[in-house]
Enzyme design. Sequence first.
Site, PDB file in Angstrom:
ATOM      1  CB  THR A  39     -14.743  -0.841   2.238  1.00  0.00           C
ATOM      2  OG1 THR A  39     -15.095   0.153   1.137  1.00  0.00           O
ATOM      3  CG2 THR A  39     -14.909  -2.341   1.425  1.00  0.00           C
ATOM      4  CE1 TYR A  61     -13.233   2.888  -8.736  1.00  0.00           C
ATOM      5  CE2 TYR A  61     -15.700   2.117  -9.486  1.00  0.00           C
ATOM      6  CZ  TYR A  61     -14.288   1.740  -8.669  1.00  0.00           C
ATOM      7  OH  TYR A  61     -14.248   0.755  -8.089  1.00  0.00           O
ATOM      8  CG  ASP A  79      -2.180   0.790   0.776  1.00  0.00           C
ATOM      9  OD1 ASP A  79      -2.283   1.774   0.437  1.00  0.00           O
ATOM     10  OD2 ASP A  79      -3.250  -0.032   0.890  1.00  0.00           O
ATOM     11  CB  VAL A 131       0.446   0.133  -7.876  1.00  0.00           C
ATOM     12  CG1 VAL A 131       0.379  -0.785  -6.735  1.00  0.00           C
ATOM     13  CG2 VAL A 131      -0.971   0.911  -7.880  1.00  0.00           C
TER      14      VAL A 131
HETATM   15  N1  LIG Z   1     -15.831  -1.057  -1.864  1.00  0.00           N
HETATM   16  C1  LIG Z   1     -16.729  -1.088  -2.889  1.00  0.00           C
HETATM   17  O1  LIG Z   1     -17.942  -0.712  -2.938  1.00  0.00           O
HETATM   18  C2  LIG Z   1     -16.241  -1.511  -4.396  1.00  0.00           C
HETATM   19  C3  LIG Z   1     -16.982  -1.651  -5.155  1.00  0.00           C
HETATM   20  C4  LIG Z   1     -16.534  -2.078  -6.345  1.00  0.00           C
HETATM   21  C5  LIG Z   1     -15.228  -2.234  -6.587  1.00  0.00           C
HETATM   22  N2  LIG Z   1     -14.274  -1.977  -5.497  1.00  0.00           N
HETATM   23  C6  LIG Z   1     -12.876  -2.090  -5.936  1.00  0.00           C
HETATM   24  O2  LIG Z   1     -12.417  -2.883  -4.857  1.00  0.00           O
HETATM   25  C7  LIG Z   1     -11.143  -2.719  -4.425  1.00  0.00           C
HETATM   26  C8  LIG Z   1     -10.712  -2.302  -3.002  1.00  0.00           C
HETATM   27  O3  LIG Z   1     -11.744  -1.405  -2.654  1.00  0.00           O
HETATM   28  P1  LIG Z   1     -12.070  -0.801  -1.361  1.00  0.00           P
HETATM   29  O4  LIG Z   1     -13.325  -0.382  -0.787  1.00  0.00           O
HETATM   30  O5  LIG Z   1     -11.272  -1.653  -0.122  1.00  0.00           O
HETATM   31  O6  LIG Z   1     -10.950   0.416  -1.333  1.00  0.00           O
HETATM   32  P2  LIG Z   1     -10.194   1.340  -0.393  1.00  0.00           P
HETATM   33  O7  LIG Z   1     -10.179   2.856  -0.985  1.00  0.00           O
HETATM   34  O8  LIG Z   1     -10.663   1.515   0.863  1.00  0.00           O
HETATM   35  O9  LIG Z   1      -8.718   0.755  -0.609  1.00  0.00           O
HETATM   36  C9  LIG Z   1      -8.028   0.983  -1.395  1.00  0.00           C
HETATM   37  C10 LIG Z   1      -6.606   0.841  -1.091  1.00  0.00           C
HETATM   38  O10 LIG Z   1      -5.450   0.944  -2.036  1.00  0.00           O
HETATM   39  C11 LIG Z   1      -4.664   1.938  -1.782  1.00  0.00           C
HETATM   40  N3  LIG Z   1      -4.038   2.627  -3.005  1.00  0.00           N
HETATM   41  C12 LIG Z   1      -4.544   3.916  -3.585  1.00  0.00           C
HETATM   42  N4  LIG Z   1      -3.823   4.239  -4.502  1.00  0.00           N
HETATM   43  C13 LIG Z   1      -2.456   3.557  -4.503  1.00  0.00           C
HETATM   44  C14 LIG Z   1      -1.385   3.346  -5.193  1.00  0.00           C
HETATM   45  N5  LIG Z   1      -1.283   4.247  -6.392  1.00  0.00           N
HETATM   46  N6  LIG Z   1      -0.380   2.541  -4.809  1.00  0.00           N
HETATM   47  C15 LIG Z   1      -0.710   1.654  -3.794  1.00  0.00           C
HETATM   48  N7  LIG Z   1      -1.725   1.399  -3.266  1.00  0.00           N
HETATM   49  C16 LIG Z   1      -2.820   2.485  -3.415  1.00  0.00           C
HETATM   50  C17 LIG Z   1      -5.225   2.956  -0.992  1.00  0.00           C
HETATM   51  O11 LIG Z   1      -3.890   3.549   0.149  1.00  0.00           O
HETATM   52  C18 LIG Z   1      -5.945   1.996   0.078  1.00  0.00           C
HETATM   53  O12 LIG Z   1      -5.640   1.430   1.010  1.00  0.00           O
HETATM   54  C19 LIG Z   1     -10.916  -1.330  -5.445  1.00  0.00           C
HETATM   55  O13 LIG Z   1     -10.283  -1.719  -6.467  1.00  0.00           O
HETATM   56  C20 LIG Z   1     -12.160  -0.739  -5.721  1.00  0.00           C
HETATM   57  O14 LIG Z   1     -12.076  -0.106  -6.993  1.00  0.00           O
HETATM   58  C21 LIG Z   1     -14.587  -1.609  -4.557  1.00  0.00           C
END
Ligand SMILES: NC(=O)c1ccc[n+]([C@@H]2O[C@H](COP(=O)([O-])OP(=O)(O)OC[C@H]3O[C@@H](n4cnc5c(N)ncnc54)[C@H](O)[C@@H]3O)[C@@H](O)[C@H]2O)c1
Length: 254
Positions: A193, A158, A39, A66
């Site tokens: 989340t 997005y 992260d 990343v």
């Molecule tokens: N929560 C939802 O409802 C939902 C729905 C559909 C898809 N998703 C996908 O699921 C995944 C996780 O979702 P979440 O809700 O846990 O999101 P979140 O935002 O809580 O977690 C994402 C994590 O990615 C890290 N991050 C962001 N940019 C980064 C970078 N450049 N390099 C390294 N790390 C980085 C952030 O610090 C964070 O800890 C994501 O890909 C999101 O798009 C989530």
Amino acid sequence: MTPKPLQDRIAIITGATGDLGAAIAKRFLEAGARLALIDLDAARLKARCEQELGAGDRVLVLACDVSDADQSRACVDAASRHFGALNILVNNAATVSTRTPIAEVSLEEWRRTLDVNLTGAWLMAKWAIPHLRQTGGGVILNIASQLGHVATVGSSAYSASKAALLSLTRSIAVDCAADHIRAVSLSPGAVITSRLTKRYGTEEAVNRALAGKHPVGRIGRPHELAEAALYLVSDGASFVTGSDLLVDGGYTAV
Ligand SMILES: NC(=O)c1ccc[n+]([C@@H]2O[C@H](COP(=O)([O-])OP(=O)(O)OC[C@H]3O[C@@H](n4cnc5c(N)ncnc54)[C@H](O)[C@@H]3O)[C@@H](O)[C@H]2O)c1
């Protein structure tokens, strides 16, 4: 004793401080894997690991953006070197984008969203593929979204990034099939989340706003997505490649 499904597999999971990444990490650990968790902020990630995973030397914590080519390469190489192999990459990191009408999205936000959600996943895959080849094959799992399949108001960057991630998954699958590398994606519906509780204020407010969009009448829980992720990277899915699994409570079925 039946062997665990990921016994001694080495997996990298990006965005592991987030609730979904952490749930996937927990499930993979229970399934026997060893993990390199990535992260942006190592201290926050370490704190979460210590609180929830407590897995000692089965977990390596690494900080990187990343979307940065040098950092992501160094991270993948460090993870493979540390554990001596690589079997699985989970591209889960994503930016939190604003809800902005398409004509008002700034170029900066558009680029950052595509840089992290798409280019970051591609970079991680690019660096991981030689290590997966060396291991004799493996799996790349991209966490996409139901919004890569359908649009919702104010989510153009997005949605575009996640739709492109579905396409990237298919390209990795066909390019790497001969190397015994599978590429799959998982498209969650809304999952409770901190990404959503921060946006809407409370869990109740998230439910009020989003539960009705899912025919099952509720939003998802991180452990439900983690279970699907485990299936996709396990040998049970050995004939699954280039495809996406929607785990969205029927969101896109309407
Ligand atoms: N929560 C939802 O409802 C939902 C729905 C559909 C898809 N998703 C996908 O699921 C995944 C996780 O979702 P979440 O809700 O846990 O999101 P979140 O935002 O809580 O977690 C994402 C994590 O990615 C890290 N991050 C962001 N940019 C980064 C970078 N450049 N390099 C390294 N790390 C980085 C952030 O610090 C964070 O800890 C994501 O890909 C999101 O798009 C989530």
